[in-house]
Design a protein around this motif. Sequence first.
Motif, PDB file in Angstrom:
ATOM      1  N   PRO A 100      -0.320   6.173  22.918  1.00 13.14           N
ATOM      2  CA  PRO A 100      -0.388   6.595  24.371  1.00 13.14           C
ATOM      3  C   PRO A 100      -1.483   6.418  25.241  1.00 13.14           C
ATOM      4  N   GLY A 101      -1.530   6.251  26.372  1.00 13.23           N
ATOM      5  CA  GLY A 101      -2.676   6.107  27.267  1.00 13.23           C
ATOM      6  C   GLY A 101      -3.073   7.712  27.739  1.00 13.23           C
ATOM      7  N   THR A 102      -4.081   7.567  28.836  1.00 12.01           N
ATOM      8  CA  THR A 102      -4.779   8.838  29.188  1.00 12.01           C
ATOM      9  C   THR A 102      -3.511   9.769  29.676  1.00 12.01           C
ATOM     10  N   ALA A 103      -2.655   9.308  30.658  1.00  8.11           N
ATOM     11  CA  ALA A 103      -1.711  10.086  31.303  1.00  8.11           C
ATOM     12  C   ALA A 103      -0.704  10.487  30.552  1.00  8.11           C
ATOM     13  N   THR A 104      -0.301   9.532  29.514  1.00  9.33           N
ATOM     14  CA  THR A 104       0.711  10.279  28.455  1.00  9.33           C
ATOM     15  C   THR A 104       0.119  11.129  27.408  1.00  9.33           C
ATOM     16  N   GLY A 105      -1.148  11.013  27.214  1.00 15.91           N
ATOM     17  CA  GLY A 105      -1.896  12.195  26.668  1.00 15.91           C
ATOM     18  C   GLY A 105      -1.761  13.430  27.242  1.00 15.91           C
ATOM     19  N   HIS A 106      -1.990  13.291  28.292  1.00 19.98           N
ATOM     20  CA  HIS A 106      -2.176  14.709  29.312  1.00 19.98           C
ATOM     21  C   HIS A 106      -0.908  15.350  29.367  1.00 19.98           C
ATOM     22  N   TYR A 107       0.015  14.341  29.602  1.00 23.13           N
ATOM     23  CA  TYR A 107       1.509  14.800  29.871  1.00 23.13           C
ATOM     24  C   TYR A 107       2.067  15.304  28.407  1.00 23.13           C
ATOM     25  N   SER A 108       1.602  14.876  27.593  1.00 18.41           N
ATOM     26  CA  SER A 108       2.063  15.473  25.963  1.00 18.41           C
ATOM     27  C   SER A 108       1.385  16.689  25.725  1.00 18.41           C
ATOM     28  N   GLY A 109       0.115  16.957  26.451  1.00 16.39           N
ATOM     29  CA  GLY A 109      -0.418  18.386  26.105  1.00 16.39           C
ATOM     30  C   GLY A 109       0.126  19.333  26.896  1.00 16.39           C
ATOM     31  N   MET A 110       1.049  19.019  27.696  1.00 17.37           N
ATOM     32  CA  MET A 110       1.660  20.035  28.791  1.00 17.37           C
ATOM     33  C   MET A 110       3.104  20.268  28.539  1.00 17.37           C
ATOM     34  N   VAL A 111       3.641  19.590  27.263  1.00 15.27           N
ATOM     35  CA  VAL A 111       4.988  19.850  26.867  1.00 15.27           C
ATOM     36  C   VAL A 111       5.525  21.177  26.620  1.00 15.27           C
ATOM     37  N   HIS A 112       4.548  21.954  25.874  1.00 14.70           N
ATOM     38  CA  HIS A 112       4.660  23.388  25.550  1.00 14.70           C
ATOM     39  C   HIS A 112       5.347  23.990  26.737  1.00 14.70           C
ATOM     40  N   HIS A 113       4.443  23.925  27.897  1.00 14.87           N
ATOM     41  CA  HIS A 113       4.822  24.423  29.042  1.00 14.87           C
ATOM     42  C   HIS A 113       6.277  24.055  29.774  1.00 14.87           C
ATOM     43  N   LEU A 114       6.334  22.897  29.706  1.00 16.11           N
ATOM     44  CA  LEU A 114       7.863  22.409  30.037  1.00 16.11           C
ATOM     45  C   LEU A 114       8.869  22.926  29.313  1.00 16.11           C
ATOM     46  N   CYS A 115       8.760  23.161  28.069  1.00 11.54           N
ATOM     47  CA  CYS A 115       9.497  23.839  27.250  1.00 11.54           C
ATOM     48  C   CYS A 115       9.767  25.526  27.667  1.00 11.54           C
ATOM     49  N   VAL A 148       2.801  31.869  36.055  1.00 10.30           N
ATOM     50  CA  VAL A 148       2.040  31.035  36.930  1.00 10.30           C
ATOM     51  C   VAL A 148       1.338  29.773  35.952  1.00 10.30           C
ATOM     52  N   GLU A 149       0.826  30.341  34.784  1.00 11.86           N
ATOM     53  CA  GLU A 149       0.443  29.061  34.027  1.00 11.86           C
ATOM     54  C   GLU A 149       1.580  28.214  33.833  1.00 11.86           C
ATOM     55  N   THR A 150       2.832  28.622  33.386  1.00  8.19           N
ATOM     56  CA  THR A 150       3.694  27.619  33.204  1.00  8.19           C
ATOM     57  C   THR A 150       4.019  26.700  34.511  1.00  8.19           C
ATOM     58  N   LYS A 151       3.898  27.353  35.574  1.00 14.50           N
ATOM     59  CA  LYS A 151       4.091  26.578  36.866  1.00 14.50           C
ATOM     60  C   LYS A 151       3.060  25.595  37.190  1.00 14.50           C
ATOM     61  N   ILE A 152       1.864  26.059  36.732  1.00 15.28           N
ATOM     62  CA  ILE A 152       0.572  25.121  36.963  1.00 15.28           C
ATOM     63  C   ILE A 152       0.783  23.914  36.216  1.00 15.28           C
ATOM     64  N   TYR A 153       0.896  23.954  35.020  1.00 17.37           N
ATOM     65  CA  TYR A 153       0.968  22.987  34.085  1.00 17.37           C
ATOM     66  C   TYR A 153       2.266  22.182  34.289  1.00 17.37           C
ATOM     67  N   CYS A 154       3.479  22.974  34.538  1.00 15.76           N
ATOM     68  CA  CYS A 154       4.629  22.141  34.643  1.00 15.76           C
ATOM     69  C   CYS A 154       4.435  21.154  36.025  1.00 15.76           C
ATOM     70  N   ASP A 155       4.036  21.908  37.060  1.00 18.92           N
ATOM     71  CA  ASP A 155       3.919  20.819  38.315  1.00 18.92           C
ATOM     72  C   ASP A 155       2.772  19.842  37.882  1.00 18.92           C
ATOM     73  N   ILE A 156       1.758  19.884  37.209  1.00 20.28           N
ATOM     74  CA  ILE A 156       0.857  18.868  37.126  1.00 20.28           C
ATOM     75  C   ILE A 156       1.529  18.001  36.035  1.00 20.28           C
ATOM     76  N   ALA A 157       2.291  18.293  35.234  1.00 21.69           N
ATOM     77  CA  ALA A 157       2.944  17.417  34.086  1.00 21.69           C
ATOM     78  C   ALA A 157       4.063  16.559  34.855  1.00 21.69           C
ATOM     79  N   ARG A 158       4.765  17.016  35.818  1.00 19.17           N
ATOM     80  CA  ARG A 158       5.730  16.173  36.551  1.00 19.17           C
ATOM     81  C   ARG A 158       4.914  15.388  37.341  1.00 19.17           C
TER      82      ARG A 158
END
Length: 229
Positions: free
Chosen positions: A162-177, A106-116
């Motif tokens: 990187p801007g704000t959206a990129t920074g947030h996306y970068s913080g979720m790369v772990h979950h995408l992996c 569920v943690e993975t899904k939450i952060y991956c959905d937001i990352a996408r």
Amino acid sequence: MSIDAVDQRWDGFLTQIRGRFDQIMQESIAGCMGLYQQSGEILPLGNAWGAMRIRGMQLGTKVQDTWDDKVSETYDDAGATAAQEDAARRRGEDLQDYIETELVRVETKIYCDIARSLLGKAQAEQAEIKCTQCGAQLDHHFSLRSVNLTCSACGAVNTVVPGTATGHYSGMVHHLCNEAAWDAWLAMHAAERAYGDARTANLELLQRYEGATIEFWTQYLRKRIELDS
């Protein structure tokens, strides 16, 4: 009380715990996405998920505590055989394992959905980057990190942050992996549990766990390289 009656009460308790846990997870998925969409901030999202995660973990702890404090003794009083009691205990452990696995999923899904949902915004931030000296369009590929770009028109070196959206996306790369390697994670988790459940040291189970761990990290890092490139 008969063994059948004890089984029925124990299984009813486990069903109730699972139902409450699944409800918390469903609320978490919808609630965390809504919170991020509303605030656009990572900290409130992390705090909200952290609180829901603790609630889920407490249900897993309740299963173990209930077994230790009440249920094991009730099986003894009912005259259960060692095999019957072991089977009942195992059902509780299976639920605890389900809770542990679902918390990660569920943690993975939450952060991956937001990352996408962020990827388009992150790419847009870097779509029109111009030289700070002459204003020419810079040749730039989407990046999660700060990079230095040399302007082909005037030769000036520009640091692109990187801007704000990129920074947030970068913080979720772990979950995408983790998502990309999810099946391998499940295999690793199962191998770890099998090794941990072994009554004696077992080289075959240890080697299976080692192999599953290597496979998970191989898939994880392959995705990490793809996202970081």
